[in-house]
Design a protein around this motif. Structure first.
Motif, PDB file in Angstrom:
ATOM      1  N   LEU A 133      37.664  52.723  45.613  1.00 45.43           N
ATOM      2  CA  LEU A 133      38.014  51.303  45.483  1.00 45.43           C
ATOM      3  C   LEU A 133      37.786  50.790  44.064  1.00 45.43           C
ATOM      4  N   LYS A 134      36.823  51.405  43.382  1.00 45.35           N
ATOM      5  CA  LYS A 134      36.467  50.908  42.053  1.00 45.35           C
ATOM      6  C   LYS A 134      37.306  51.529  40.943  1.00 45.35           C
ATOM      7  N   THR A 142      41.210  44.935  38.882  1.00 46.32           N
ATOM      8  CA  THR A 142      40.270  45.228  37.792  1.00 46.32           C
ATOM      9  C   THR A 142      40.745  44.549  36.526  1.00 46.32           C
ATOM     10  N   ARG A 143      39.818  44.431  35.595  1.00 49.08           N
ATOM     11  CA  ARG A 143      40.136  43.753  34.342  1.00 49.08           C
ATOM     12  C   ARG A 143      40.180  44.768  33.188  1.00 49.08           C
ATOM     13  N   LYS A 149      42.231  40.699  30.893  1.00 50.83           N
ATOM     14  CA  LYS A 149      43.204  40.267  31.896  1.00 50.83           C
ATOM     15  C   LYS A 149      43.049  41.125  33.148  1.00 50.83           C
ATOM     16  N   GLU A 150      43.413  40.530  34.303  1.00 44.57           N
ATOM     17  CA  GLU A 150      43.249  41.230  35.571  1.00 44.57           C
ATOM     18  C   GLU A 150      44.541  41.960  35.939  1.00 44.57           C
ATOM     19  N   HIS A 154      47.448  50.278  39.650  1.00 50.34           N
ATOM     20  CA  HIS A 154      48.678  50.914  39.178  1.00 50.34           C
ATOM     21  C   HIS A 154      49.159  50.287  37.877  1.00 50.34           C
ATOM     22  N   SER A 155      49.146  48.973  37.789  1.00 48.38           N
ATOM     23  CA  SER A 155      49.621  48.311  36.567  1.00 48.38           C
ATOM     24  C   SER A 155      48.650  48.507  35.410  1.00 48.38           C
TER      25      SER A 155
END
Length: 462
Positions: A133-134, A142-143, A149-150, A154-155
């Motif tokens: 998950l992390k 995530t940032r 930015k969050e 995948h992105s």
């Protein structure tokens, strides 16, 4: 996650033991229920469990099919009471208990795979869920550590490597870290290792060396130090300008060597030369007369020194003690005497050479090439003698040391000499011993005399 009995029993492993409350009668009952499997009874009591494990590994049917095979409650009870390992025991799970408890254990086993809680579709073991998950879940939030930015997982993968706020080292190896978005501007405008053209000579230099180049660049414009009417000129042209063009630079008169002491700027030099022609002529005549007298004196001295028609030369060696001390400290040190009868050269070694090293004075004669070799008779065939004079106050008691030889005409060192380096020549490595020098009066006032005689009257027939 709900599993059928077939699913969570097909990878079962049984410990190498049988529960003590199981009897051989139950084994017989199981054999009767499943006639297709032949039990093997052994001393370690594993036959019944191995039969069941083999049957369950090959059975992919539903729970109903299992009930049809084992319709006898006693057989089912015996099977469910079998002790098994967790299906994840190879992954590190230490659980081991009755088969009926396996399903409940799998609901909490940390090595059992469950669907990702973020619904990414992956089956993840409970023990790895937190890390998934992390760090790896495509649906995690995530940032970016650089721009804050969050992103989804995948992105973020697409964003990493393109973030404009990520600090990077300059590719020119200047040692500076800058944000990716400013990197191009840094390499063009700020990098100390970027290439820049010199604005004077147009050659390219690394930026941090350009200032040092400007200090010595030949095309840098400078002013004439005499502040003449030429405002600016290139540094490399300054020397020529001061010597030939600068109208206010101070120069000595061109007749300085003749004795004229005038110094002045170039614009005044022409006037000086016009007004002092007679004086300059007088100075030049005096200098020519003086030089002619010097030339005549030098010619006369040279003639006396270089010409020797008798073939005899007295060699005076002064300060012999100092020369001997130097020869002992400097290997191969030699004294040279030359004269022009046949371009002879006489090396003398105060501390000896060859067989006489460290114990004798050695003397040699060597034939050198000269201007008139074509007119001389070869091979060299004159007898040669070396004489060390005894400087006794009583000439009758004097005892000179004399060594002489007649050249061997077949020896190559007495043929017509060439320009190539050659050996010492011919002579006496043990001319006189150092002990003999102290016994008589061969040295007086630290000076000795050696006569070298080449007798042209004694010629060996060739």
């Amino acid at each position: 996650m709900v599993r059928s009995l077939a699913q969570w029993t097909k990878t079962l492993s049984f410990p190498a033991r049988i529960s003590p409350n199981k009897s051989s009668k139950e084994s017989v009952n199981i054999h009767q229920v499943s006639p297709t499997i032949t039990p093997t009874l052994s001393n370690n009591s594993l036959s019944k469990n191995n039969e069941i494990n083999t049957m369950m590994n090959n059975n992919h049917s539903s729970l109903t099919e299992v009930n049809q095979i084992y319709s006898d409650p006693e057989s089912e009870k015996a099977i469910m009471s079998s002790v098994v390992y967790c299906i994840h025991h190879k992954a590190g799970c230490k659980w081991s208990d009755e088969l009926r408890k396996l399903k409940g254990h799998l609901n909490t086993c940390k090595h059992d795979a469950i669907p990702c809680t973020s619904k990414c579709g992956a089956q993840i073991p409970r023990v790895l869920m937190e890390d998934h998950l992390k760090y790896t879940c495509p649906q995690r939030r995530t940032r970016c550590e650089f721009c804050n930015k969050e992103f989804t997982g995948h992105s973020l993968e697409n964003h990493v490597g393109n973030c404009g706020y990520e600090p990077l080292y300059c590719e020119n190896k200047c040692g500076v870290k800058v944000h990716r978005r400013h990197l191009s501007q840094h390499k063009i405008g700020d990098c100390s290792k970027r290439l820049l053209p010199c604005r004077y000579c147009t050659k390219e230099f690394v930026a941090d060396t350009l200032a040092a180049h400007h200090i010595k660049c030949g095309r840098v414009p400078i002013q004439c130090p005499n502040r003449c009417d030429v405002n600016v000129l290139a540094r490399e042209e300054l020397e020529t300008h001061l010597k030939e063009e600068c109208t206010v630079s101070v120069h000595s008169c061109s007749f300085k060597e003749a004795g004229c002491r005038f110094k002045g700027p170039r614009y005044a030099m022409e006037k000086h030369l016009e007004e002092n022609c007679q004086q300059h002529l007088t100075l030049m005549c005096n200098m020519v007369s003086k030089q002619q007298h010097q030339i005549s004196s030098l010619k006369s001295a040279l003639s006396r020194l270089s010409l020797n028609y008798s073939g005899t030369l007295i060699w005076k060696i002064s300060d012999f003690s100092a020369k001997m001390a130097e020869a002992k400290n400097k290997e191969g040190m030699e004294l040279i005497m030359s004269y022009s009868l046949v371009n002879n050269r006489h090396p003398l070694f105060p501390n000896g050479n060859g067989a006489g090293e460290d114990s004798h004075i050695s003397v040699y004669i060597k034939i050198l090439p000269g201007e008139y070799d074509a007119l001389l008779r070869w091979p060299f065939a004159h007898s040669v003698s070396f004489t060390l004079f005894d400087q006794s106050t009583c000439p009758e008691k004097a005892c000179n040391i004399v060594e002489s030889f007649i050249p061997d005409p077949t020896w190559k060192n007495f043929q017509r000499p060439s320009r190539e380096p050659d050996s010492l020549g011919f002579g006496f490595p043990k001319f006189v011993s150092h002990e003999m020098l102290k016994k008589r009066h061969f040295m007086k006032d630290d000076t000795m005399f050696i006569r070298v005689k080449v007798d042209p009257s004694k010629i060996v027939a060739v």
